[in-house]
Design an enzyme around this catalytic site. Structure first.
Site, PDB file in Angstrom:
ATOM      1  N   ASP A 139     -16.813  29.798  27.477  1.00 55.01           N
ATOM      2  CA  ASP A 139     -17.934  29.543  27.090  1.00 55.01           C
ATOM      3  C   ASP A 139     -18.959  30.909  27.357  1.00 55.01           C
ATOM      4  O   ASP A 139     -19.817  30.909  27.253  1.00 55.01           O
ATOM      5  CB  ASP A 139     -18.835  28.428  27.414  1.00 55.01           C
ATOM      6  N   CYS A 180     -17.742  31.551  32.108  1.00 51.26           N
ATOM      7  CA  CYS A 180     -16.702  31.050  32.678  1.00 51.26           C
ATOM      8  C   CYS A 180     -16.555  31.908  34.508  1.00 51.26           C
ATOM      9  O   CYS A 180     -16.329  31.190  35.192  1.00 51.26           O
ATOM     10  CB  CYS A 180     -15.639  31.593  32.200  1.00 51.26           C
ATOM     11  N   HIS A 215     -11.709  36.609  29.271  1.00 42.60           N
ATOM     12  CA  HIS A 215     -11.665  35.226  30.766  1.00 42.60           C
ATOM     13  C   HIS A 215     -11.249  35.039  32.609  1.00 42.60           C
ATOM     14  O   HIS A 215      -9.959  35.168  32.562  1.00 42.60           O
ATOM     15  CB  HIS A 215     -10.906  33.946  29.711  1.00 42.60           C
TER      16      HIS A 215
END
Ligand SMILES: [Zn+2]
Lengths: 269, 263
Positions: free
Chosen positions: A81, A84, A262
């Site tokens: 989101d 992270c 990510h």
């Protein structure tokens, strides 16, 4: 660098009608948001080999996962989101400190003093206190539990409670911003464009859901007094995954897996 | 039922709002805000028109709607008193000028929002959604009228402020107040766009895309030896743009379907 879901929205930018462009982007953001919210804030510990299933049709990645499994036994995923890095880093660092009561105590004492620096830098006392109180509350609650496994379970519960979890992220973002501003002479040369360190902090560090770059990681590490090893895994050539210690030459206390956009947490063998 | 009974006091968001309610309990010269008796997530506020502007002497009342994720997400402000600067009964939200609403910072507060609103009132509206560009005279008339304006919930708003001076702003505070912009909540408006409008937009988009693909030649390297290079170039371009349009259309259709069936 940051969460892939957010980066991808820039690809439509050259469509001439701004409204339609924005319309589509807004809808895209909504879809991404819903996908993201279906993933836990901080996931369960999983075997690293489960990653191989994710890439069942991809021999390049499969090779890299096998390579990764020589050094790491497990992985803990985090919600993509935009927070992270901050979430993964603070969870993993506190979790590790719970194994070493003395270090945890020192960390807690340092955390207790962290608010004054922020207020001195001009952050609104009232709201800084709000985040600070919850941050200390979480540290105290897990620190007071004698049994390490139970303490870790409590940490896991708190980090999956959106209220507490987001407050931890905000406070670490504030500490990171404070660190950048305190040493702005040093950090200013890493900031792209014509932004001051203060502008950069207001636009890229303090707001929630803003992705993290190297500069965020280095400042966050400096703020907490530790180091991170980031393992990069992408489609690049070679069977090996690349490692990067931040700050350079540190003894990392937290290991993170970076795949384009990510961060997840890694656990060494 | 008292607020304390109704909400989970352990939730950081609720704790935060209770704190803000305490901090703002005492009315000041410039602003006052407090939660509704039965809803901690809706507040009513009154601000004084900034001096040496056409809003001088005016009192402006409105609602603040706090999202359930506050303070991770920004509050929305709705003005109720006619003022000539913002439309009444329309949501406006805060962000850093020129950035998306995501640029709201959790370390800002309701007080920040009110200070930003006061600072933002005299700034020319330049035709943004939710803004009004009444003349200075019209605004002055509205300012004078506002003294008698009453809220059905709070009563006469001119009595809501006190003579207490507000605490001086920190450097940081005045810096970010300068950066904050208030905008009508465009995303919400867009979500309410009717299906028809959506389809129209889509047709326009498709036209534009096709025109572009016909007029520019950035894909010249996409050639095969078996087909006449010129034809294949056009073919490839159209193929790519059709794919792009196809993906966009299916995404939007999915959204519409979801809206129809699940909401
Ligand atoms: Zn009212």
């Amino acid at each position: 660098m940051g969460d892939e879901a957010k980066n991808s929205s820039t690809t439509t930018e050259d469509v001439p009608q701004l409204n339609q462009d924005e319309l589509i982007m807004a809808q895209q953001r909504q879809i991404e948001k819903e996908i993201s919210e279906s993933i836990p804030l901080v996931g369960e510990l999983e075997s690293i080999l489960l990653l191989e299933h994710e890439y069942s049709n991809d021999t390049v990645y499969q090779e890299k996962v096998r390579n990764l499994s020589l050094k790491y036994s497990s992985i803990r995923r985090t919600r993509p989101d935009g927070n992270c890095f901050f979430r993964a880093f603070s969870f993993a660092y506190i979790e590790r400190l719970l194994d070493k009561k003395e270090e945890f105590k020192a960390f807690y004492q340092k955390a207790e003093k962290s608010k004054d620096v922020l207020v001195e830098l001009g952050f609104q006392q009232f709201t800084v206190e709000d985040f600070y109180d919850t941050y200390l509350d979480v540290l105290k609650r897990v620190g007071d539990i004698e049994n390490t496994e139970e303490a870790k379970a409590e940490l896991y519960t708190l980090f999956n409670d959106q209220g507490y979890s987001d407050y931890m992220v905000v406070y670490l973002r504030l500490l990171t911003s404070g660190q950048l501003q305190k040493e702005k002479d040093f950090y200013s040369c890493f900031i792209e464009g014509h932004r001051t360190v203060e502008d950069f902090c207001h636009q890229e560090v303090e707001p929630m859901y803003k992705e993290s770059d190297h500069i965020h990681i280095i400042a966050a590490c400096a703020a907490l007094g530790t180091g991170v090893r980031v393992i990069y895994m992408d489609r690049g050539t070679g069977k090996a995954v690349t490692e990067h210690d931040l700050p350079e030459g540190c003894i990392p206390s937290v290991h993170l897996l970076y795949r384009p956009g990510h961060y997840d947490i890694l656990y060494p063998v | 039922m008292s607020l304390e009974m109704k909400y989970n006091l352990k939730s950081p968001g609720v704790k935060r709002l209770m704190r803000e309610a305490c901090e703002l309990a005492e009315p000041t010269e410039e602003y006052h805000a407090c939660p509704l008796e039965d809803n901690l997530f809706e507040w009513h506020f009154t601000v004084k028109g900034p001096p040496s502007t056409e809003f001088e002497g005016g009192y402006y009342h409105g609602r603040i709607l706090l999202p359930s994720q506050y303070p991770m997400q920004p509050p929305n402000i709705i003005l109720l008193t006619p003022n000539g600067r913002f439309e009444v009964n329309k949501k406006i939200c805060l962000s850093i000028s020129g950035h998306h609403p995501e640029s709201w910072q959790p370390s800002w507060s309701i007080r920040t929002a009110l200070l930003a609103l006061i600072a933002f009132m005299p700034i020319p509206s330049s035709g943004t959604i939710g803004s009004l560009d009444y003349t200075a005279e019209e605004r002055q008339i509205l300012a004078r009228k506002s003294v008698h304006w009453e809220c059905s919930n709070c009563g006469k708003i001119a009595n809501k402020l006190s003579t207490v001076k507000i605490p001086e702003l920190t450097q940081e505070e005045s810096n970010f107040i300068k950066q904050i912009a208030l905008k009508a909540e465009e995303d919400v408006n867009r979500k309410e766009v009717s299906n028809e409008e959506l389809n129209d937009n889509l047709m326009d988009l498709q036209d534009t895309v096709q025109q572009r693909s016909a007029s520019n030649g950035t894909y010249t390297e996409l050639q095969t030896s078996t087909v006449d290079p010129k034809d294949s170039e056009l073919l490839n371009q159209n193929g790519i743009w059709n794919a792009v349009v196809g993906i966009l259309i299916s995404a939007i259709v999915l959204l519409i379907l979801r809206r129809v069936f699940f909401l």
